[in-house]
Structure formats: structure tokens, C-alpha cells
Design a protein around this motif. Sequence first.
Motif, mmCIF file in Angstrom:
data_model
loop_
_atom_site.group_PDB
_atom_site.id
_atom_site.type_symbol
_atom_site.label_atom_id
_atom_site.label_comp_id
_atom_site.label_asym_id
_atom_site.label_seq_id
_atom_site.Cartn_x
_atom_site.Cartn_y
_atom_site.Cartn_z
ATOM 1 N N LYS A 268 0.636 -1.086 0.099
ATOM 2 C CA LYS A 268 0.023 -0.031 0.260
ATOM 3 C C LYS A 268 0.703 0.728 0.403
ATOM 4 N N THR A 269 2.296 1.232 0.012
ATOM 5 C CA THR A 269 3.104 2.212 1.228
ATOM 6 C C THR A 269 3.785 2.603 -0.751
ATOM 7 N N ASP A 270 3.104 2.915 -1.712
ATOM 8 C CA ASP A 270 4.687 3.170 -3.157
ATOM 9 C C ASP A 270 6.194 4.473 -1.968
ATOM 10 N N ARG A 271 6.944 3.943 -2.637
ATOM 11 C CA ARG A 271 8.312 4.304 -2.035
ATOM 12 C C ARG A 271 8.850 5.325 -2.809
ATOM 13 N N GLY A 272 8.047 4.756 -4.214
ATOM 14 C CA GLY A 272 8.555 6.344 -5.515
ATOM 15 C C GLY A 272 7.841 7.667 -4.687
ATOM 16 N N LEU A 273 6.875 7.865 -4.078
ATOM 17 C CA LEU A 273 6.386 9.365 -3.212
ATOM 18 C C LEU A 273 7.566 9.701 -2.074
ATOM 19 N N PHE A 274 8.270 8.845 -1.906
ATOM 20 C CA PHE A 274 9.415 9.283 -0.440
ATOM 21 C C PHE A 274 10.538 9.716 -1.261
ATOM 22 N N VAL A 275 11.129 9.608 -2.469
ATOM 23 C CA VAL A 275 12.389 9.326 -2.871
ATOM 24 C C VAL A 275 12.176 10.492 -3.712
ATOM 25 N N LYS A 276 13.346 11.626 -3.698
ATOM 26 C CA LYS A 276 12.860 12.821 -4.886
ATOM 27 C C LYS A 276 13.991 12.922 -5.974
ATOM 28 N N GLY A 277 13.204 13.241 -7.256
ATOM 29 C CA GLY A 277 14.639 13.680 -8.836
ATOM 30 C C GLY A 277 15.338 12.581 -8.860
ATOM 31 N N LEU A 278 17.095 12.550 -8.732
ATOM 32 C CA LEU A 278 17.412 11.171 -9.998
ATOM 33 C C LEU A 278 17.243 10.332 -9.101
ATOM 34 N N PHE A 279 16.899 9.919 -8.366
ATOM 35 C CA PHE A 279 16.960 8.536 -7.866
ATOM 36 C C PHE A 279 15.746 8.321 -7.659
ATOM 37 N N SER A 280 14.920 8.572 -7.919
ATOM 38 C CA SER A 280 13.493 8.091 -7.444
ATOM 39 C C SER A 280 13.722 6.825 -8.820
ATOM 40 N N GLU A 281 13.720 6.856 -9.908
ATOM 41 C CA GLU A 281 13.924 5.855 -10.376
ATOM 42 C C GLU A 281 14.870 4.387 -10.284
ATOM 43 N N ARG A 282 15.583 4.159 -8.921
ATOM 44 C CA ARG A 282 15.520 3.002 -8.530
ATOM 45 C C ARG A 282 14.813 3.291 -7.422
ATOM 46 N N ALA A 283 13.866 4.092 -7.175
ATOM 47 C CA ALA A 283 12.650 3.689 -6.239
ATOM 48 C C ALA A 283 12.630 2.483 -5.464
ATOM 49 N N TYR A 284 11.646 1.637 -7.086
ATOM 50 C CA TYR A 284 11.658 0.454 -5.943
ATOM 51 C C TYR A 284 12.687 -0.581 -6.315
ATOM 52 N N GLU A 285 13.676 -0.614 -6.063
ATOM 53 C CA GLU A 285 15.523 -1.332 -6.566
ATOM 54 C C GLU A 285 15.588 -1.404 -4.677
#
Length: 214
Positions: free
Chosen positions: A31-48
Amino acid sequence: MTLSPELKMQFLYALRSKGVTDTRVLSAMEKTDRGLFVKGLFSERAYEDMPLPIACGQTISQPSVVGLMTQALKVRPRDKVLEVGTGSGYQAAILSHLARRVYTVERHKRLVREAAGLFQHLDLVNITPILGDGSHGLPDQAPFDRIIVTAAAEDPPGTLLQQLKPGGIMVVPVGQSDTVQSLIRVTRTENGYDYDDLRSVRFVPLVEGLGKDS
Ligand code: SAM
């Protein structure tokens, strides 16, 4: 970056393969989308499955470590939980799906402000974000059923141990900040505390006082 069904499946598969098997924890993480908690360039890697940089020189922890710590905490639906080290707010958001109330303390004002904005955006009304030095816990709200510390302490902080209810559980990384630390689970018993050494981890240090921006 948005979370497609394929990415979500891969993300959950990686968690399971690293030992996160508790279905309540997996469902809270789904239920918790990690992509929302990582900003900028690194958001591409939020699901790694890796820690990533966030503001103020801090990190959002590796998802499998977040899952294993949450699992070790054995949170129950009526629990009052204290998190020390809000960081991005990701761990607190996961806890909010598992517990009655979550207090989360962070020493950097900017991180508190950004996490509070996300909690509001996601309508996570049972989280209270607080600016402060979490190594002293929250005496006004103590005792807690569960305490999770997401920065490494040299020893399990005595003040936090005293803020656990009898039967309460604390999960904390222990050791010097520049070496591998041990993730410890402490259970408060009638007569004292039981300690379990769970695994090796690597966290940023628990630092005394407020951040320079605060
Ligand atoms: N739980 C976070 C998340 O989900 O993104 C990751 C936490 S990060 C690894 C550790 C955090 O602990 C940092 O944001 C750091 O500023 C914070 N911290 C360190 N010492 C602290 C203290 N004494 N009180 C409160 N926060 C502290």
C-alpha cells in the motif's frame, strides 16, 4: 516514476526472497508507494532493493531491511508505536497501516516538514511527526507498545528502553556507525529485558541534538 503492476510484483517478490513473509507487513508495504518518498534523480531507483539518498545527507533504508525490521517488531492493530528517525517518512507510513498510532521523531526540520506533507497527502492521519532528538524518546507520550530506531546507536538507548511497556518490543541497530552493526530486538519482560541478535545491518548514526537546519 509510477508503480506499474509489473514493478509492484518484482518489488514484492524481492521482499519475499529476502525473508519478508508476514502477510500484514507485505500488505502494508504494497500500500505504500516508495516512489513518493524518494525525490529527484533517485526516484528512478525507488523500487530497487537498495538504500537511497534523501535530503540532509540522510538515507531511506533498503526496502527488505524496512520489511524485516517491521516484521521483527510484531506490531498489533491497537499498538502505539514510536519511530526514532523519520527520514523520508517511508517506514512511518508502513507502520501507520499496522498500528493504531505512530509517533515519529526526526532531528532535521526539513525532513519533518517533507514527511508531514506526504502523510497529509496520503491521508495517514494516525501519524504524528515531531521535530526533536529522538534519543530521549517522547516522555509525554510514553509508554509505547513498540519502538523502532532507524539510526544506529552504540547501545540500545536506556531512555528508550524505559519508555517500553512491559511485554513491549524495541528494534534497534546497534554498533559503531562506520562498521557493520547488529540489528537487535529487545523485549521488556516482568523482570528486565531479553535481547535477540537478528542480523547485520548498516545504518547512519543516531546523533544527539537537533540538525543545523532546525
Ligand atoms: N526511517 C527512515 C525512512 O523510512 O526513510 C530512514 C531513516 S534514516 C536511515 C535515519 C534518520 O535518523 C535520519 O533522517 C536522521 O536524521 C535521523 N536521526 C539520527 N539521529 C536522530 C535523533 N537523535 N533523533 C531523531 N532522528 C535522528
